[in-house]
Motif scaffolding. Structure first.
Motif, short mmCIF file in Angstrom:
data_model
loop_
_atom_site.label_atom_id
_atom_site.label_comp_id
_atom_site.label_asym_id
_atom_site.label_seq_id
_atom_site.Cartn_x
_atom_site.Cartn_y
_atom_site.Cartn_z
N VAL A 114 23.99 21.92 22.81
CA VAL A 114 25.10 21.00 22.53
C VAL A 114 25.39 20.13 23.75
CG1 VAL A 114 27.55 20.85 21.93
CG2 VAL A 114 26.08 22.53 20.80
N ALA A 115 25.37 20.74 24.94
CA ALA A 115 25.66 19.98 26.16
C ALA A 115 24.62 18.89 26.39
CB ALA A 115 25.71 20.92 27.36
N ALA A 116 23.37 19.15 25.97
CA ALA A 116 22.31 18.16 26.15
C ALA A 116 22.57 16.89 25.36
CB ALA A 116 20.96 18.76 25.75
N GLY A 117 23.38 17.01 24.30
CA GLY A 117 23.73 15.84 23.51
C GLY A 117 24.69 14.91 24.22
N GLY A 118 25.25 15.37 25.32
CA GLY A 118 26.16 14.55 26.12
C GLY A 118 27.59 14.61 25.65
N GLY A 119 28.49 14.28 26.56
CA GLY A 119 29.90 14.17 26.21
C GLY A 119 30.73 15.42 26.38
N ILE A 120 30.07 16.56 26.67
CA ILE A 120 30.85 17.78 26.83
C ILE A 120 30.16 18.69 27.84
CG2 ILE A 120 29.71 19.04 24.95
CD1 ILE A 120 32.56 20.09 24.22
N ASP A 121 30.95 19.34 28.67
CA ASP A 121 30.45 20.27 29.69
C ASP A 121 30.67 21.68 29.18
OD1 ASP A 121 29.75 21.70 31.92
OD2 ASP A 121 31.18 20.75 33.28
N CYS A 122 29.60 22.37 28.81
CA CYS A 122 29.68 23.74 28.29
C CYS A 122 29.19 24.72 29.34
CB CYS A 122 28.82 23.90 27.03
SG CYS A 122 29.25 22.81 25.67
N ARG A 123 30.00 25.69 29.70
CA ARG A 123 29.59 26.71 30.66
C ARG A 123 29.84 28.08 30.03
NH1 ARG A 123 31.74 24.28 36.50
NH2 ARG A 123 31.32 22.08 35.98
N VAL A 124 28.91 29.01 30.25
CA VAL A 124 28.95 30.31 29.60
C VAL A 124 29.27 31.39 30.62
CG1 VAL A 124 27.69 31.97 28.19
CG2 VAL A 124 27.26 29.51 27.92
N GLY A 125 30.26 32.22 30.31
CA GLY A 125 30.64 33.32 31.18
C GLY A 125 29.68 34.50 31.07
N PHE A 145 38.10 47.75 29.89
CA PHE A 145 36.93 46.92 29.61
C PHE A 145 37.33 45.46 29.40
CE2 PHE A 145 35.80 51.21 28.20
CZ PHE A 145 34.57 51.39 28.83
N ALA A 146 38.43 45.25 28.67
CA ALA A 146 38.89 43.88 28.41
C ALA A 146 39.16 43.14 29.72
CB ALA A 146 40.16 43.91 27.55
N GLU A 147 39.66 43.84 30.72
CA GLU A 147 39.95 43.19 31.99
C GLU A 147 38.69 42.66 32.67
OE1 GLU A 147 42.58 42.36 33.71
OE2 GLU A 147 44.03 43.06 32.25
N ILE A 148 37.55 43.31 32.45
CA ILE A 148 36.31 42.84 33.07
C ILE A 148 35.88 41.53 32.42
CG2 ILE A 148 33.89 43.39 33.55
CD1 ILE A 148 34.76 46.38 33.42
N TRP A 149 35.92 41.48 31.09
CA TRP A 149 35.61 40.22 30.41
C TRP A 149 36.59 39.12 30.81
CZ3 TRP A 149 34.86 43.93 25.96
CH2 TRP A 149 33.51 44.07 25.65
N LEU A 150 37.87 39.47 30.92
CA LEU A 150 38.87 38.48 31.33
C LEU A 150 38.58 37.96 32.73
CD1 LEU A 150 42.17 40.05 29.96
CD2 LEU A 150 41.28 37.79 29.40
N GLY A 151 38.15 38.84 33.61
CA GLY A 151 37.81 38.40 34.96
C GLY A 151 36.67 37.41 34.96
N HIS A 152 35.65 37.66 34.14
CA HIS A 152 34.53 36.71 34.04
C HIS A 152 35.01 35.37 33.48
CE1 HIS A 152 31.62 39.52 35.35
NE2 HIS A 152 31.57 40.26 34.25
N LEU A 153 35.91 35.44 32.51
CA LEU A 153 36.44 34.20 31.93
C LEU A 153 37.26 33.42 32.95
CD1 LEU A 153 37.00 32.25 29.62
CD2 LEU A 153 38.79 33.82 28.81
N GLU A 154 38.08 34.10 33.72
CA GLU A 154 38.87 33.42 34.75
C GLU A 154 37.97 32.76 35.79
OE1 GLU A 154 43.10 35.77 35.03
OE2 GLU A 154 41.35 36.75 35.90
N ASP A 155 36.90 33.45 36.18
CA ASP A 155 35.94 32.85 37.12
C ASP A 155 35.31 31.60 36.52
OD1 ASP A 155 36.45 34.86 38.92
OD2 ASP A 155 34.67 36.05 38.39
N LEU A 156 35.01 31.67 35.23
CA LEU A 156 34.39 30.54 34.55
C LEU A 156 35.31 29.34 34.50
CD1 LEU A 156 31.97 29.52 32.87
CD2 LEU A 156 33.10 30.49 30.84
N VAL A 157 36.56 29.57 34.13
CA VAL A 157 37.54 28.48 34.08
C VAL A 157 37.74 27.87 35.46
CG1 VAL A 157 39.96 27.93 33.65
CG2 VAL A 157 38.71 29.36 32.03
#
Length: 258
Positions: A97-108, A240-252
């Protein structure tokens, strides 16, 4: 910049599974207040069921295309995955999707990525063991598994957990330590069986706790032990949820840093 969070899960058809995802959604909205949150599901079967029920049933690509149409500039994509090939599929969808241009997609990152993650997950496992369990009783966790280099993360996790509690065993259905090796290490008459899976779905209900002879429950019982399955996905536990949340915060935060 117009930013949004896209949470990605395999999906859940049970009330318990949907509730676990809804609780995680609430945690994300509280922790990252002000950012809209959307969902995508990787299970084709679940998406078909949601469509039949006239509920939102976006795949990762469909969700990202929708966000592009809504003119979001940045998408923080956080999968609720442990480790393995599904994460690569999410990255590929975001790249498409990002290759189509217009949006920056990053994956945690998934739950198990770094050495620090391994230690954090090990602590979460020991923290969330059944309250009724006797300290001398064995606990077996069943994960989905992984291939190639990711297998080592399961082995590292098993080692980290053993250092905290020698009676807790980590196994997987595919590509990592199987149940046969774990059976030879069991020492207690009663064995607790828990999923190392985000939500309780088909794998937990059938492959882990099912009554057919190939299930982990049946194989432990065939070894002459009482088996007590705990049908609760790891997304239902704060540790466990806190670990995923930490990855998401780093991503943002990565968007802000450029």
């Amino acid at each position: 910049m117009k930013r949004v969070i896209l949470l990605v899960a395999f999906g859940a058809s049970s009330v318990q599974g949907r509730s676990a995802l809804q609780n995680f959604d609430a945690m994300v909205r509280e922790r990252l207040a002000g950012l809209p949150v959307r969902w995508a599901y990787t299970s084709l079967l679940l998406r078909e069921r949601l469509t039949q029920a006239r509920q939102k049933s976006d795949s990762v690509v469909k969700a990202l295309n929708r966000l592009t149409f809504e003119r979001f500039d940045e998408v923080a994509v956080q999968p609720l995955q442990t480790v393995g090939r599904e994460h690569a599929a999410v990255c590929a969808a975001a790249g498409e999707v990002a290759a189509g241009g217009g949006i920056d997609c990053r994956v945690g990152m998934p739950l198990l990525t770094t050495a620090a993650d391994v230690q954090a997950v090990a602590r979460a496992i020991v923290r969330h063991l059944p309250e009724q369990r006797n300290p001398a009783e064995d606990v077996v966790f069943m994960g989905h598994g992984a291939r190639y280099a990711a297998v080592a993360l399961y082995e590292d996790l098993a080692c980290a957990v053993r250092n905290l509690d020698e009676h807790v065993h980590i196994g997987a259905m595919n590509g990592a330590t199987g149940l046969e090796k774990i059976l030879s290490a069991l020492s207690s008459n009663r064995v607790w069986l828990m999923p190392l899976l985000s939500v309780v779905g088909r794998h937990a209900l059938q492959d882990m706790a099912g009554e057919h002879k190939a299930s982990w429950r049946s194989r432990i019982e065939a070894d002459g032990r009482q088996c007590v399955p705990v049908l609760k996905g790891i997304a239902e536990y704060d540790g466990f949820a806190e670990i995923w949340l930490g990855h998401l915060e780093d991503l943002v935060q990565s968007f802000t840093m450029g």
